[in-house]
Scaffold this motif. Structure first.
Motif, short mmCIF file in Angstrom:
data_model
loop_
_atom_site.label_atom_id
_atom_site.label_comp_id
_atom_site.label_asym_id
_atom_site.label_seq_id
_atom_site.Cartn_x
_atom_site.Cartn_y
_atom_site.Cartn_z
N ASP A 64 0.86 -1.17 0.00
CA ASP A 64 0.00 0.00 0.00
C ASP A 64 0.90 1.23 0.00
O ASP A 64 2.12 1.12 -0.16
N ALA A 65 0.33 2.40 0.21
CA ALA A 65 1.11 3.64 0.13
C ALA A 65 2.22 3.69 1.19
O ALA A 65 3.22 4.37 1.00
N ARG A 66 2.06 2.96 2.28
CA ARG A 66 3.06 2.98 3.36
C ARG A 66 4.15 1.92 3.19
O ARG A 66 5.12 1.90 3.93
N THR A 67 4.00 1.03 2.22
CA THR A 67 4.94 -0.09 2.06
C THR A 67 6.32 0.41 1.65
O THR A 67 6.45 1.23 0.74
N ASN A 68 7.32 -0.11 2.32
CA ASN A 68 8.70 0.15 1.96
C ASN A 68 9.07 -0.85 0.86
O ASN A 68 9.42 -1.99 1.16
N ASP A 69 8.94 -0.42 -0.41
CA ASP A 69 9.21 -1.33 -1.53
C ASP A 69 10.59 -1.96 -1.44
O ASP A 69 10.76 -3.13 -1.74
N SER A 70 11.56 -1.19 -1.01
CA SER A 70 12.93 -1.70 -0.93
C SER A 70 13.02 -2.83 0.09
O SER A 70 13.59 -3.88 -0.18
N GLY A 71 12.43 -2.64 1.25
CA GLY A 71 12.47 -3.67 2.29
C GLY A 71 11.74 -4.94 1.89
O GLY A 71 12.28 -6.04 2.00
N VAL A 72 10.52 -4.78 1.40
CA VAL A 72 9.73 -5.95 0.97
C VAL A 72 10.37 -6.59 -0.25
O VAL A 72 10.48 -7.82 -0.34
N GLY A 73 10.82 -5.77 -1.18
CA GLY A 73 11.45 -6.29 -2.40
C GLY A 73 12.69 -7.12 -2.09
O GLY A 73 12.87 -8.21 -2.64
N LYS A 74 13.53 -6.63 -1.19
CA LYS A 74 14.73 -7.38 -0.82
C LYS A 74 14.37 -8.66 -0.07
O LYS A 74 15.02 -9.69 -0.25
N GLU A 75 13.32 -8.60 0.76
CA GLU A 75 12.88 -9.81 1.47
C GLU A 75 12.40 -10.87 0.48
O GLU A 75 12.80 -12.03 0.56
N ILE A 76 11.57 -10.46 -0.47
CA ILE A 76 11.04 -11.38 -1.49
C ILE A 76 12.18 -11.95 -2.33
O ILE A 76 12.25 -13.16 -2.57
N LYS A 77 13.07 -11.09 -2.77
CA LYS A 77 14.21 -11.54 -3.58
C LYS A 77 15.05 -12.57 -2.83
O LYS A 77 15.44 -13.60 -3.38
N GLY A 78 15.29 -12.30 -1.54
CA GLY A 78 16.05 -13.24 -0.72
C GLY A 78 15.36 -14.59 -0.59
O GLY A 78 15.99 -15.64 -0.70
N ILE A 79 14.05 -14.58 -0.37
CA ILE A 79 13.29 -15.83 -0.25
C ILE A 79 13.31 -16.60 -1.56
O ILE A 79 13.48 -17.82 -1.58
N LEU A 80 13.15 -15.89 -2.67
CA LEU A 80 13.19 -16.56 -3.97
C LEU A 80 14.56 -17.21 -4.20
O LEU A 80 14.63 -18.38 -4.60
N GLU A 81 15.63 -16.46 -3.93
CA GLU A 81 16.99 -16.98 -4.17
C GLU A 81 17.38 -18.10 -3.21
O GLU A 81 17.96 -19.09 -3.61
N GLU A 82 17.07 -17.92 -1.95
CA GLU A 82 17.57 -18.84 -0.92
C GLU A 82 16.68 -20.05 -0.67
O GLU A 82 17.15 -21.09 -0.21
N LYS A 83 15.39 -19.92 -0.95
CA LYS A 83 14.46 -21.01 -0.64
C LYS A 83 13.74 -21.56 -1.86
O LYS A 83 13.72 -22.76 -2.10
N CYS A 84 13.10 -20.66 -2.62
CA CYS A 84 12.24 -21.11 -3.73
C CYS A 84 13.02 -21.76 -4.86
O CYS A 84 12.69 -22.88 -5.28
N LEU A 85 14.05 -21.08 -5.36
CA LEU A 85 14.80 -21.64 -6.49
C LEU A 85 15.52 -22.94 -6.11
O LEU A 85 15.46 -23.90 -6.89
N PRO A 86 16.13 -23.05 -4.92
CA PRO A 86 16.71 -24.34 -4.55
C PRO A 86 15.66 -25.45 -4.44
O PRO A 86 15.92 -26.60 -4.84
N PHE A 87 14.48 -25.13 -3.91
CA PHE A 87 13.41 -26.13 -3.85
C PHE A 87 13.05 -26.60 -5.26
O PHE A 87 12.94 -27.81 -5.51
N LEU A 88 12.84 -25.66 -6.17
CA LEU A 88 12.48 -26.02 -7.54
C LEU A 88 13.55 -26.89 -8.19
O LEU A 88 13.24 -27.87 -8.85
N ASN A 89 14.81 -26.55 -7.98
CA ASN A 89 15.90 -27.35 -8.55
C ASN A 89 15.95 -28.74 -7.94
O ASN A 89 16.29 -29.71 -8.62
N GLY A 90 15.61 -28.86 -6.68
CA GLY A 90 15.62 -30.16 -6.01
C GLY A 90 14.51 -31.08 -6.44
O GLY A 90 14.60 -32.30 -6.29
N MET A 91 13.45 -30.52 -6.98
CA MET A 91 12.30 -31.32 -7.37
C MET A 91 12.32 -31.74 -8.84
O MET A 91 11.30 -32.15 -9.40
N LEU A 92 13.48 -31.67 -9.49
CA LEU A 92 13.62 -32.10 -10.87
C LEU A 92 13.94 -33.59 -10.98
O LEU A 92 14.27 -34.07 -12.05
N ASP A 93 13.84 -34.29 -9.88
CA ASP A 93 14.12 -35.72 -9.82
C ASP A 93 12.91 -36.39 -9.19
O ASP A 93 12.49 -36.02 -8.08
#
Length: 193
Positions: free
Chosen positions: A102-131
């Motif tokens: 919303d108007a009060r959201t710190n895009d930088s803070g949320v954006g960095k949090e999301i980016k970190g979760i994608l890099e550290e958790k989501c992408l490794p999970f996806l790569n692990g499930m290719l077997d």
């Protein structure tokens, strides 16, 4: 709001990893599978506030063909994946994890949090499930919470890794739900034989 956050933090990261975007869903073909990242909006969003969460999954075209007897769609939706998981569960949260823009959201803070979760958790999970053996291990502790179609997908995968007995047990569970499910199971069995 969310569009700016995605444009600044999510799309560049996923593009760097080979994902292609359509709407709020990204696909990446890898090793014969399709990895999927999806941003799900709340149905209660307004013009001034947007809530969202992240869903991820892996799509196996061979499992799809054996289940549905047809070619897969060109762009894969998260709900067509197996395995699939919401980010809160991936992070071992007791409830779903949603963010608010919303108007009060710190895009930088949320954006960095999301980016970190994608890099550290989501992408490794996806790569692990290719077997397929990893998928079977992932679901080895609890199949009760799976929806019927997910049990069918897991049964196909178990058949593919030569766990025929467990595959048949899952198909039997689904077949007794209704005539429609029994028909789907019969069609799957014909593809597996």
């Amino acid at each position: 709001m969310l569009a700016d956050l995605i444009k600044s933090y999510v799309t560049p990261l996923l593009k760097q990893h080979g994902f292609k975007k359509k709407g709020l869903t990204w696909n990446k073909s890898k090793d014969g599978f399709v990895q999927v990242v999806n941003f799900q909006l709340s149905r209660f969003n307004s013009d001034v506030e947007q809530d969202f969460t992240i869903n991820i999954g892996v799509f196996d075209p061979q499992v799809w063909k054996k289940c549905w007897g047809k070619e897969p769609p060109k762009h894969i939706k998260e709900e067509d994946c197996f395995p699939r998981i919401r980010v809160g569960k991936l992070l071992n949260k007791p409830t779903d994890l949603w963010w608010t823009c919303d108007a009060r959201t710190n895009d930088s803070g949320v954006g960095k949090e999301i980016k970190g979760i994608l890099e550290e958790k989501c992408l490794p999970f996806l790569n692990g499930m290719l077997d397929q053996n990893e998928v079977v291990r992932f679901y080895s502790f609890d199949t009760e919470c799976l929806m019927p179609i997910e049990k069918v997908y897991l049964a196909i995968i178990k058949h593919d890794v030569s766990d025929i007995h467990s595959s048949e047990e899952l198909l039997f569970e689904v077949a007794v739900i209704s005539k429609a499910w029994a028909k789907r199971v019969d069609q799957v069995r014909s593809q597996l034989s």
